[in-house]
Design a protein around this motif. Structure first.
Motif, short mmCIF file in Angstrom:
data_model
loop_
_atom_site.label_atom_id
_atom_site.label_comp_id
_atom_site.label_asym_id
_atom_site.label_seq_id
_atom_site.Cartn_x
_atom_site.Cartn_y
_atom_site.Cartn_z
N LEU A 6 40.45 -35.65 -122.51
CA LEU A 6 39.79 -34.79 -121.54
C LEU A 6 40.81 -33.77 -121.10
CD1 LEU A 6 38.05 -37.63 -119.49
CD2 LEU A 6 37.10 -36.30 -121.39
N GLY A 8 42.21 -29.36 -120.57
CA GLY A 8 42.21 -28.27 -119.61
C GLY A 8 43.57 -27.99 -118.99
N ASP A 70 42.89 -38.99 -119.91
CA ASP A 70 42.45 -38.05 -118.88
C ASP A 70 43.60 -37.09 -118.59
OD1 ASP A 70 41.54 -36.65 -116.71
OD2 ASP A 70 41.59 -38.34 -115.32
N THR A 72 43.01 -33.95 -117.45
CA THR A 72 42.35 -32.86 -116.72
C THR A 72 43.27 -32.33 -115.62
OG1 THR A 72 41.31 -34.49 -115.27
CG2 THR A 72 40.03 -33.74 -117.16
N ALA A 76 40.80 -31.75 -110.64
CA ALA A 76 39.52 -32.13 -111.23
C ALA A 76 39.19 -33.58 -110.87
CB ALA A 76 39.55 -31.94 -112.75
#
Length: 250
Positions: A6, A8, A70, A72, A76
Motif C-alpha cells: 500500500l 504513496g 502498509d 502509506t 493516511a
C-alpha cells in the motif's frame, strides 16, 4: 511470495525498487490515485481504492496475497486502520513501514498543533504571508482565515480548494533543496510555515530553511495509527521482514 504494498510514499517506492527483479517475491503496488501523474515504478501497479475493509480483505483472498506492507503516508490513518482490520480478517501478515517523525532541533521555532483547524487559529488575526505545505486536500480549513496571503505548494492544481483573495500557487514535488527553499521563502517574504509532521528527508529542507531564517513553523501532529502491528522504519528493514516471513512459508 505474493505481496501487496500500500504505497504513496518514498519508502514504498524504495521498497518496490528493492523487490523488482527478484524471483522469490511477486509484489503489487497499490496507489490511492490522488496524484494524476505518479512516478513510474518497476513493479505492477494498481490505482484506486478497495471499498473499505471488506473490499480489501476480499481482494487479498482473490489475489492470494501472502503479506501486506502498509507504506502509506503518515497521515493516511483511515487506510492504515482498514489495512490492519482487513489483514486480521483475511489472516494475512501485515508490516507497517513508518518513517520516524521530525523532532525539533536547536533553533527551531515550532508551534505544535493537532489539527488543521488549530493550525488556522495559530496563524492569528493579523495578516501574514503563509507558506502552506499541507497538501491539496487539507486546504479548505484555511479559507476561514482569508486575511492572510498564502503561498501554496502542491503536486496537483489546487482548483477552488482555497477560495481566498490572495493565493500564490506552486506545483512541485519533492525532493527539495534547502538553499532553494530558503531562497523561495526570502523571495516571497514568508512569515510562517505550516506543514504536517510527515517526517523523511525529501521535504525536510523547508524545516531547515525556516530554522535558518528564524521563521515559526506551525506543525500538525500525526494522527494515531494501529499500534498492534509489526513495524519497520526503512525499505531495507521491510525486505528483511519479508525474507523472514518467506522463510517460514511451507
Amino acid at each position: 511470495m505474493r505481496i501487496l504494498i500500500l504505497g504513496g510514499t518514498t519508502e514504498a517506492s524504495a521498497l518496490a525498487t528493492l523487490l523488482s527483479g527478484r524471483s522469490d517475491f511477486s509484489p503489487l503496488l497499490s496507489m490511492a490515485g490522488r496524484t494524476s501523474d505518479p512516478r513510474p515504478l518497476p513493479i505492477p501497479t494498481r490505482i484506486g481504492g478497495f471499498g473499505g475493509v471488506d473490499g480489501l480483505a476480499g481482494f487479498m483472498v482473490r489475489e492470494q496475497i501472502e503479506a501486506v506492507i502498509d507504506a502509506t503516508h503518515p497521515f493516511a490513518a483511515v487506510m492504515s486502520r482498514n489495512a490492519a482490520e482487513a489483514c486480521a480478517q483475511a489472516r494475512v501478515p501485515l508490516l507497517a513501514l513508518r518513517r520516524p517523525p521530525w523532532t525539533a532541533q536547536k533553533g527551531d521555532r515550532w508551534i505544535d498543533v493537532v489539527s488543521m483547524a488549530e493550525a488556522v487559529r495559530a496563524l492569528g488575526e493579523e495578516p501574514r504571508r503563509v507558506f502552506l505545505t499541507v497538501g491539496r486536500l487539507e486546504l479548505p480549513p484555511f479559507a476561514a482565515a482569508p486575511q492572510h496571503t498564502y503561498l501554496v505548494r502542491t503536486i496537483e492544481p489546487i482548483g477552488e480548494a482555497l477560495p481566498v483573495p490572495n493565493v500564490i500557487a506552486i506545483q512541485d514535488r519533492a525532493p527539495f533543496d534547502e538553499a532553494a527553499e530558503r531562497a523561495l521563502m526570502e523571495r516571497e517574504g514568508v512569515d510562517v510555515v505550516v506543514t504536517k509532521n510527515s517526517g523523511g528527508a525529501a521535504t525536510y529542507p523547508k524545516i531547515a530553511a525556516a530554522r535558518a531564517l528564524g521563521l515559526s513553523v506551525i506543525i500538525v501532529a500525526r494522527p494515531e495509527k494501529p499500534r498492534d502491528v509489526d513495524e519497520a522504519v526503512s525499505a531495507e528493514a521491510a525486505v528483511e521482514w519479508l525474507e523472514r516471513r518467506h522463510g517460514r512459508t511451507p
